[in-house]
Design a protein around this motif. Structure first.
Motif, PDB file in Angstrom:
ATOM      1  N   ALA A   1       0.810  -1.223   0.000  1.00 24.03           N
ATOM      2  CA  ALA A   1       0.000   0.000   0.000  1.00 24.03           C
ATOM      3  C   ALA A   1       0.842   1.271   0.000  1.00 24.03           C
ATOM      4  N   LEU A   2       1.880   1.303   0.812  1.00 20.79           N
ATOM      5  CA  LEU A   2       2.682   2.524   0.943  1.00 20.79           C
ATOM      6  C   LEU A   2       3.645   2.730  -0.220  1.00 20.79           C
ATOM      7  N   LYS A   3       3.984   1.654  -0.916  1.00 22.58           N
ATOM      8  CA  LYS A   3       4.907   1.700  -2.052  1.00 22.58           C
ATOM      9  C   LYS A   3       6.287   2.248  -1.662  1.00 22.58           C
ATOM     10  N   ILE A   4       6.752   1.826  -0.466  1.00 23.64           N
ATOM     11  CA  ILE A   4       8.123   2.153  -0.054  1.00 23.64           C
ATOM     12  C   ILE A   4       8.903   0.852   0.072  1.00 23.64           C
ATOM     13  N   SER A   5      10.196   0.946   0.046  1.00 28.44           N
ATOM     14  CA  SER A   5      11.044  -0.230   0.111  1.00 28.44           C
ATOM     15  C   SER A   5      10.905  -0.938   1.459  1.00 28.44           C
ATOM     16  N   MET A   6      10.775  -2.251   1.407  1.00 32.98           N
ATOM     17  CA  MET A   6      10.713  -3.039   2.645  1.00 32.98           C
ATOM     18  C   MET A   6      12.023  -2.925   3.424  1.00 32.98           C
ATOM     19  N   GLY A   7      13.088  -2.576   2.741  1.00 29.61           N
ATOM     20  CA  GLY A   7      14.368  -2.379   3.416  1.00 29.61           C
ATOM     21  C   GLY A   7      14.273  -1.296   4.480  1.00 29.61           C
ATOM     22  N   TYR A   8      13.481  -0.259   4.210  1.00 26.56           N
ATOM     23  CA  TYR A   8      13.297   0.804   5.195  1.00 26.56           C
ATOM     24  C   TYR A   8      12.495   0.319   6.399  1.00 26.56           C
ATOM     25  N   ILE A   9      11.609  -0.624   6.168  1.00 25.49           N
ATOM     26  CA  ILE A   9      10.840  -1.198   7.275  1.00 25.49           C
ATOM     27  C   ILE A   9      11.770  -2.060   8.135  1.00 25.49           C
ATOM     28  N   TYR A  10      12.596  -2.870   7.489  1.00 23.31           N
ATOM     29  CA  TYR A  10      13.515  -3.753   8.207  1.00 23.31           C
ATOM     30  C   TYR A  10      14.715  -3.020   8.805  1.00 23.31           C
ATOM     31  N   LEU A  11      14.922  -1.793   8.425  1.00 15.17           N
ATOM     32  CA  LEU A  11      16.062  -1.017   8.927  1.00 15.17           C
ATOM     33  C   LEU A  11      16.024  -0.860  10.447  1.00 15.17           C
ATOM     34  N   VAL A  12      14.852  -0.967  11.020  1.00 12.29           N
ATOM     35  CA  VAL A  12      14.725  -0.841  12.475  1.00 12.29           C
ATOM     36  C   VAL A  12      15.496  -1.954  13.200  1.00 12.29           C
ATOM     37  N   ILE A  13      15.658  -3.095  12.581  1.00 10.39           N
ATOM     38  CA  ILE A  13      16.328  -4.219  13.245  1.00 10.39           C
ATOM     39  C   ILE A  13      17.793  -3.906  13.516  1.00 10.39           C
ATOM     40  N   PRO A  14      18.610  -3.540  12.509  1.00  5.52           N
ATOM     41  CA  PRO A  14      20.003  -3.217  12.837  1.00  5.52           C
ATOM     42  C   PRO A  14      20.142  -1.945  13.674  1.00  5.52           C
ATOM     43  N   VAL A  15      19.263  -0.972  13.475  1.00  3.02           N
ATOM     44  CA  VAL A  15      19.335   0.268  14.270  1.00  3.02           C
ATOM     45  C   VAL A  15      19.120  -0.048  15.744  1.00  3.02           C
ATOM     46  N   CYS A  16      18.098  -0.828  16.040  1.00  5.75           N
ATOM     47  CA  CYS A  16      17.835  -1.184  17.439  1.00  5.75           C
ATOM     48  C   CYS A  16      18.877  -2.169  17.963  1.00  5.75           C
ATOM     49  N   GLY A  17      19.467  -2.958  17.076  1.00  2.00           N
ATOM     50  CA  GLY A  17      20.573  -3.822  17.494  1.00  2.00           C
ATOM     51  C   GLY A  17      21.768  -3.006  17.954  1.00  2.00           C
ATOM     52  N   ILE A  18      22.052  -1.917  17.260  1.00  2.00           N
ATOM     53  CA  ILE A  18      23.140  -1.023  17.667  1.00  2.00           C
ATOM     54  C   ILE A  18      22.812  -0.381  19.007  1.00  2.00           C
ATOM     55  N   MET A  19      21.568   0.067  19.163  1.00  2.00           N
ATOM     56  CA  MET A  19      21.167   0.687  20.435  1.00  2.00           C
ATOM     57  C   MET A  19      21.239  -0.312  21.585  1.00  2.00           C
ATOM     58  N   THR A  20      20.770  -1.520  21.348  1.00  2.00           N
ATOM     59  CA  THR A  20      20.835  -2.558  22.378  1.00  2.00           C
ATOM     60  C   THR A  20      22.287  -2.879  22.720  1.00  2.00           C
ATOM     61  N   SER A  21      23.148  -2.901  21.716  1.00  2.00           N
ATOM     62  CA  SER A  21      24.574  -3.156  21.949  1.00  2.00           C
ATOM     63  C   SER A  21      25.196  -2.057  22.809  1.00  2.00           C
ATOM     64  N   ILE A  22      24.859  -0.816  22.514  1.00  2.00           N
ATOM     65  CA  ILE A  22      25.378   0.302  23.312  1.00  2.00           C
ATOM     66  C   ILE A  22      24.912   0.174  24.752  1.00  2.00           C
ATOM     67  N   TYR A  23      23.615  -0.102  24.924  1.00  2.00           N
ATOM     68  CA  TYR A  23      23.085  -0.291  26.278  1.00  2.00           C
ATOM     69  C   TYR A  23      23.780  -1.447  26.985  1.00  2.00           C
ATOM     70  N   SER A  24      24.014  -2.524  26.265  1.00  2.00           N
ATOM     71  CA  SER A  24      24.651  -3.691  26.868  1.00  2.00           C
ATOM     72  C   SER A  24      26.064  -3.369  27.337  1.00  2.00           C
ATOM     73  N   VAL A  25      26.813  -2.644  26.523  1.00  2.00           N
ATOM     74  CA  VAL A  25      28.169  -2.233  26.928  1.00  2.00           C
ATOM     75  C   VAL A  25      28.093  -1.325  28.157  1.00  2.00           C
ATOM     76  N   LEU A  26      27.150  -0.386  28.149  1.00  2.00           N
ATOM     77  CA  LEU A  26      26.981   0.494  29.317  1.00  2.00           C
ATOM     78  C   LEU A  26      26.610  -0.306  30.561  1.00  2.00           C
ATOM     79  N   ASN A  27      25.748  -1.306  30.409  1.00  2.00           N
ATOM     80  CA  ASN A  27      25.367  -2.147  31.543  1.00  2.00           C
ATOM     81  C   ASN A  27      26.547  -2.955  32.068  1.00  2.00           C
ATOM     82  N   ILE A  28      27.363  -3.467  31.157  1.00  2.00           N
ATOM     83  CA  ILE A  28      28.549  -4.226  31.573  1.00  2.00           C
ATOM     84  C   ILE A  28      29.500  -3.319  32.345  1.00  2.00           C
ATOM     85  N   VAL A  29      29.724  -2.116  31.839  1.00  2.00           N
ATOM     86  CA  VAL A  29      30.605  -1.158  32.535  1.00  2.00           C
ATOM     87  C   VAL A  29      30.042  -0.839  33.916  1.00  2.00           C
ATOM     88  N   ASP A  30      28.738  -0.600  34.003  1.00  2.00           N
ATOM     89  CA  ASP A  30      28.115  -0.312  35.306  1.00  2.00           C
ATOM     90  C   ASP A  30      28.254  -1.487  36.264  1.00  2.00           C
TER      91      ASP A  30
END
Length: 158
Positions: free
Chosen positions: A121-150
């Motif tokens: 319906a939206l006629k946009i690339s599914m890649g943009y929809i799936y882009l949230v997965i690596p973006v949130c993976g990076i955020m989760t990784s940053i949080y995980s490193v911060l948690n390990i340091v804490d």
């Protein structure tokens, strides 16, 4: 380190609030055009679904950052305080490896694979929809490193 965490928290919460507001407005629009004007919208349902998926992924990253995800505390509480911290650090390392391997690595792969596929319906690339997965993976990784340091910092203080 605390500044990075607070900045990431604010960013994620802002994104979640904007997505929730978007879903509310689009959902209201969908109800209005369907029942009042008898002309259902084709894009609204798809937009709400993708917005919900994005909001869920960002919220999951936020929860991992706060360490508020489900844990089996009844099992962990049987260990000594030292062993509990060791298990917590190992858990964070496993989360970091999962986030980097599956979310960032696998998410990047599926994102690049689906760039030529369009949403119905939206006629946009599914890649943009799936882009949230690596973006949130990076955020989760940053949080995980911060948690390990804490956790490491707290174990040295104890």
């Amino acid at each position: 380190m605390e500044g990075i965490r607070k900045g990431l928290d604010k960013l994620i919460l802002f994104i979640c609030v904007v997505l929730f507001m978007l879903m509310t407005v689009v959902g209201t629009y969908q109800i209005l055009v369907r029942y009042v004007f008898k002309s259902p919208s084709t894009i609204s349902e798809e937009l709400i679904s993708y917005s919900f998926a994005w909001m869920s992924m960002f919220a999951a990253s936020y929860i991992f950052g706060k360490r508020d995800h489900m844990r089996m505390v009844f099992f962990i509480e049987k260990f000594t305080k030292n062993a509990q911290k060791t298990v917590a650090i190992i858990t964070e390392i496993v989360i970091l490896l999962f986030a980097l391997g599956v979310l960032v690595g696998g998410g990047s792969y599926i994102t690049s694979l689906s760039m030529t596929q369009m949403t119905p319906a939206l006629k946009i690339s599914m890649g943009y929809i799936y882009l949230v997965i690596p973006v949130c993976g990076i955020m989760t990784s940053i949080y995980s490193v911060l948690n390990i340091v804490d956790l490491m910092k707290n174990s040295k203080e104890a």
